[in-house]
Design a protein around this motif. Structure first.
Motif, PDB file in Angstrom:
ATOM      1  N   ILE A  43      97.592  79.975  95.509  1.00 38.30           N
ATOM      2  CA  ILE A  43      96.291  79.317  95.598  1.00 38.30           C
ATOM      3  C   ILE A  43      96.444  77.799  95.501  1.00 38.30           C
ATOM      4  CG2 ILE A  43      93.991  79.127  94.571  1.00 38.30           C
ATOM      5  CD1 ILE A  43      94.646  81.826  95.881  1.00 38.30           C
ATOM      6  N   GLY A  44      97.324  77.336  94.627  1.00 44.24           N
ATOM      7  CA  GLY A  44      97.549  75.902  94.487  1.00 44.24           C
ATOM      8  C   GLY A  44      98.008  75.532  93.094  1.00 44.24           C
ATOM      9  N   VAL A  45      98.204  74.239  92.884  1.00 47.35           N
ATOM     10  CA  VAL A  45      98.626  73.662  91.606  1.00 47.35           C
ATOM     11  C   VAL A  45      97.688  72.495  91.295  1.00 47.35           C
ATOM     12  CG1 VAL A  45     100.450  72.279  90.505  1.00 47.35           C
ATOM     13  CG2 VAL A  45     101.054  74.334  91.798  1.00 47.35           C
ATOM     14  N   PRO A  46      97.098  72.446  90.092  1.00 51.91           N
ATOM     15  CA  PRO A  46      96.171  71.338  89.792  1.00 51.91           C
ATOM     16  C   PRO A  46      96.868  70.028  89.469  1.00 51.91           C
ATOM     17  CG  PRO A  46      96.339  72.804  87.909  1.00 51.91           C
ATOM     18  CD  PRO A  46      97.133  73.439  89.019  1.00 51.91           C
ATOM     19  N   VAL A  47      98.079  70.130  88.911  1.00 51.49           N
ATOM     20  CA  VAL A  47      98.816  68.926  88.546  1.00 51.49           C
ATOM     21  C   VAL A  47     100.308  69.243  88.542  1.00 51.49           C
ATOM     22  CG1 VAL A  47      98.671  69.367  86.053  1.00 51.49           C
ATOM     23  CG2 VAL A  47      99.023  67.033  86.875  1.00 51.49           C
ATOM     24  N   GLN A  48     101.097  68.329  89.080  1.00 58.41           N
ATOM     25  CA  GLN A  48     102.549  68.486  89.075  1.00 58.41           C
ATOM     26  C   GLN A  48     103.087  67.905  87.767  1.00 58.41           C
ATOM     27  OE1 GLN A  48     104.122  67.226  93.103  1.00 58.41           O
ATOM     28  NE2 GLN A  48     101.940  66.836  93.432  1.00 58.41           N
ATOM     29  N   ASP A  49     103.893  68.689  87.078  1.00 59.07           N
ATOM     30  CA  ASP A  49     104.319  68.326  85.733  1.00 59.07           C
ATOM     31  C   ASP A  49     105.413  67.271  85.697  1.00 59.07           C
ATOM     32  OD1 ASP A  49     102.525  70.098  84.735  1.00 59.07           O
ATOM     33  OD2 ASP A  49     103.992  71.432  83.788  1.00 59.07           O
ATOM     34  N   SER A  50     105.369  66.472  84.642  1.00 63.06           N
ATOM     35  CA  SER A  50     106.447  65.544  84.286  1.00 63.06           C
ATOM     36  C   SER A  50     106.837  65.892  82.859  1.00 63.06           C
ATOM     37  CB  SER A  50     105.966  64.092  84.369  1.00 63.06           C
ATOM     38  OG  SER A  50     105.512  63.777  85.660  1.00 63.06           O
ATOM     39  N   THR A  51     107.987  66.524  82.704  1.00 62.94           N
ATOM     40  CA  THR A  51     108.365  67.058  81.396  1.00 62.94           C
ATOM     41  C   THR A  51     108.901  65.969  80.467  1.00 62.94           C
ATOM     42  OG1 THR A  51     108.949  69.135  82.473  1.00 62.94           O
ATOM     43  CG2 THR A  51     109.756  68.813  80.225  1.00 62.94           C
ATOM     44  N   VAL A  52     108.523  66.072  79.191  1.00 60.42           N
ATOM     45  CA  VAL A  52     109.054  65.188  78.151  1.00 60.42           C
ATOM     46  C   VAL A  52     109.515  66.033  76.974  1.00 60.42           C
ATOM     47  CG1 VAL A  52     107.551  63.260  78.801  1.00 60.42           C
ATOM     48  CG2 VAL A  52     106.817  64.856  77.011  1.00 60.42           C
ATOM     49  N   CYS A  53     110.414  65.486  76.191  1.00 64.90           N
ATOM     50  CA  CYS A  53     110.862  66.120  74.952  1.00 64.90           C
ATOM     51  C   CYS A  53     110.397  65.267  73.789  1.00 64.90           C
ATOM     52  CB  CYS A  53     112.387  66.256  74.924  1.00 64.90           C
ATOM     53  SG  CYS A  53     113.040  67.319  76.243  1.00 64.90           S
ATOM     54  N   SER A  54     109.648  65.882  72.883  1.00 62.95           N
ATOM     55  CA  SER A  54     109.098  65.178  71.726  1.00 62.95           C
ATOM     56  C   SER A  54     109.589  65.823  70.438  1.00 62.95           C
ATOM     57  CB  SER A  54     107.566  65.204  71.759  1.00 62.95           C
ATOM     58  OG  SER A  54     107.080  64.496  72.869  1.00 62.95           O
ATOM     59  N   LEU A  55     109.851  64.985  69.449  1.00 61.38           N
ATOM     60  CA  LEU A  55     110.390  65.460  68.182  1.00 61.38           C
ATOM     61  C   LEU A  55     109.537  64.984  67.011  1.00 61.38           C
ATOM     62  CD1 LEU A  55     114.199  64.751  68.770  1.00 61.38           C
ATOM     63  CD2 LEU A  55     112.928  66.855  69.253  1.00 61.38           C
ATOM     64  N   ARG A  56     109.428  65.850  66.011  1.00 61.37           N
ATOM     65  CA  ARG A  56     108.731  65.487  64.785  1.00 61.37           C
ATOM     66  C   ARG A  56     109.562  64.477  63.996  1.00 61.37           C
ATOM     67  NH1 ARG A  56     103.560  66.657  63.288  1.00 61.37           N
ATOM     68  NH2 ARG A  56     104.352  66.448  61.155  1.00 61.37           N
ATOM     69  N   LYS A  57     108.869  63.620  63.232  1.00 63.92           N
ATOM     70  CA  LYS A  57     109.584  62.606  62.448  1.00 63.92           C
ATOM     71  C   LYS A  57     110.466  63.246  61.392  1.00 63.92           C
ATOM     72  CE  LYS A  57     105.843  61.700  59.115  1.00 63.92           C
ATOM     73  NZ  LYS A  57     104.930  60.665  58.579  1.00 63.92           N
ATOM     74  N   GLU A  58     110.115  64.472  60.944  1.00 68.75           N
ATOM     75  CA  GLU A  58     110.924  65.166  59.942  1.00 68.75           C
ATOM     76  C   GLU A  58     112.323  65.507  60.461  1.00 68.75           C
ATOM     77  OE1 GLU A  58     106.615  65.861  59.035  1.00 68.75           O
ATOM     78  OE2 GLU A  58     107.889  65.995  60.831  1.00 68.75           O
ATOM     79  N   SER A  59     112.500  65.491  61.784  1.00 70.49           N
ATOM     80  CA  SER A  59     113.822  65.773  62.356  1.00 70.49           C
ATOM     81  C   SER A  59     114.814  64.662  62.061  1.00 70.49           C
ATOM     82  CB  SER A  59     113.712  65.959  63.871  1.00 70.49           C
ATOM     83  OG  SER A  59     113.389  64.725  64.515  1.00 70.49           O
ATOM     84  N   GLY A  60     114.297  63.469  61.732  1.00 70.16           N
ATOM     85  CA  GLY A  60     115.165  62.321  61.515  1.00 70.16           C
ATOM     86  C   GLY A  60     115.654  61.702  62.803  1.00 70.16           C
ATOM     87  N   VAL A  61     115.108  62.170  63.935  1.00 65.89           N
ATOM     88  CA  VAL A  61     115.533  61.674  65.242  1.00 65.89           C
ATOM     89  C   VAL A  61     114.342  61.014  65.929  1.00 65.89           C
ATOM     90  CG1 VAL A  61     116.370  62.323  67.536  1.00 65.89           C
ATOM     91  CG2 VAL A  61     117.343  63.398  65.502  1.00 65.89           C
ATOM     92  N   GLY A  62     114.481  59.737  66.213  1.00 66.65           N
ATOM     93  CA  GLY A  62     113.413  59.006  66.873  1.00 66.65           C
ATOM     94  C   GLY A  62     113.841  58.360  68.169  1.00 66.65           C
ATOM     95  N   SER A  63     115.052  58.682  68.630  1.00 66.74           N
ATOM     96  CA  SER A  63     115.567  58.129  69.880  1.00 66.74           C
ATOM     97  C   SER A  63     116.673  59.036  70.410  1.00 66.74           C
ATOM     98  CB  SER A  63     116.127  56.726  69.650  1.00 66.74           C
ATOM     99  OG  SER A  63     117.294  56.789  68.830  1.00 66.74           O
TER     100      SER A  63
END
Length: 339
Positions: free
Chosen positions: A120-140
């Motif tokens: 039928i179709g696609v409403p939006v083409q995705d752009s994937t990102v990876c996000s992490l919680r601050k508790e992971s100790g990883v911000g970059s």
């Protein structure tokens, strides 16, 4: 001249008759939208907004009802739409288009030909990102590479982009990460990360910026990597996976296994053997909805992007995926097997 006029009149008559027939068929009925994701997730959000507007673009103005059918990384919904839903034009739905690549790779459980579905179709083409919680100790990304133990990311299961993209990223960039599969949808993944069960996740920025907005705004969650061919304008300082790849093979893996399939992650389909005229009615209504001023005003209000593909465009992408070279299919199959 008389012949041409006669042909034109006949064409108009056929169109009017077809519209009248469709009006009679859909009037007073309910069209179901089967959503493979859970309530509150990205698939659900787009579907519910569409359901509020699409009925007026279908002859007869039927009601539209969203029905969540979760499980197996949206595979349950996909199988239902392929083999169980009545092919009468009264049911269509969305599953994670990553399953299409899974079928190309011969993944276990995807035991039906996805090419038989009516796109039928696609409403939006995705752009994937990876996000992490601050508790992971990883911000970059630099901190991610330096992590002493693998970063735990949530997923739904092999054949679903929320699980597949991180696996491709791990193979292409050699980032330390551990997949925790089995969640019903991105809403559950988000809640698990907020509760400390996970460090983060990778899914479409188009949904994440809406459904995880509070944590992103507060800094409790941070986007550290984007997996897209072009940098996302909202995230100019977030590194792109393609720029971090150190070999042609790594870039080919990212493109074939993560970036190209992202265009059809939010794929809406109806069942095989649905009459062609009803497929076209749904395609036309879908396209009209995505340009409807009221629909666009609502998506703008809740920060949803609209960047659509037609059913015909989706079919071309699907056909191209089935033409991937055998060595790439073998390589990706090993990466995405979930083992």
């Amino acid at each position: 001249m008389k012949t041409r006029l006669h042909c034109w009149s006949l064409a108009v008559l056929l169109i009017v008759t077809s519209v009248g027939w469709a009006d009679d068929f859909y009037r007073g009925k309910t069209v179901r939208i089967i959503v493979g994701g859970s309530a509150g997730g990205g698939f659900d959000t787009y579907s519910r907004v569409m359901a509020r507007h699409m009925g007026r673009h279908i002859p007869g103005n039927p009601a539209l009802l969203v029905e969540n059918m979760t499980g197996a990384g949206t595979l349950i919904a996909a199988k239902y739409l392929h083999g169980s839903a009545k092919p009468d034009g009264l049911t269509f739905g969305i599953f994670n288009g990553g399953l299409i690549l899974g079928r190309v790779l011969g993944m276990k459980g995807i035991d039906f030909d996805v090419r038989e579905l009516q796109f039928i179709g696609v409403p939006v083409q995705d752009s994937t990102v990876c996000s992490l919680r601050k508790e992971s100790g990883v911000g970059s990304v630099e901190q991610w590479y330096a992590a002493k133990s693998p970063i735990k990311l949530g997923g739904l299961g092999p054949g679903n982009s929320v699980s597949d993209v991180p696996r491709v990223v791990r193979a292409a960039l050699d980032l330390p990460l551990q997949m925790v599969d089995g969640y019903k949808g991105t809403a559950e993944v988000r809640m698990a990360a907020d509760a400390g069960e996970l460090h983060g996740a990778c899914w479409a920025w188009e949904s994440m910026r809406v459904n995880w907005s509070n944590a992103l705004k507060s800094g409790d969650t941070k986007v550290v990597l984007q997996v897209a061919m072009k940098k996302i304008p909202d995230l100019p300082n977030v590194p792109a996976a393609m720029d971090l790849a150190k070999s042609d093979e790594a870039r080919q893996l990212l493109k074939a296994g993560a970036i190209d399939p992202a265009a059809i992650v939010r794929v809406y389909v109806t069942s095989p053997r649905t009459p062609k005229e009803r497929v076209q009615i749904l395609r036309n209504a879908f396209a009209a909805t995505l340009t409807d001023p009221d629909f666009l005003a609502e998506t703008k209000k809740i920060n949803l992007d609209v960047n659509p593909l037609s059913g015909e465009e989706v079919k071309k992408i699907v056909d191209d995926l089935f033409k991937l070279p055998a060595p790439m299919v073998t390589k990706l199959g090993g990466i995405l097997s979930g083992k």
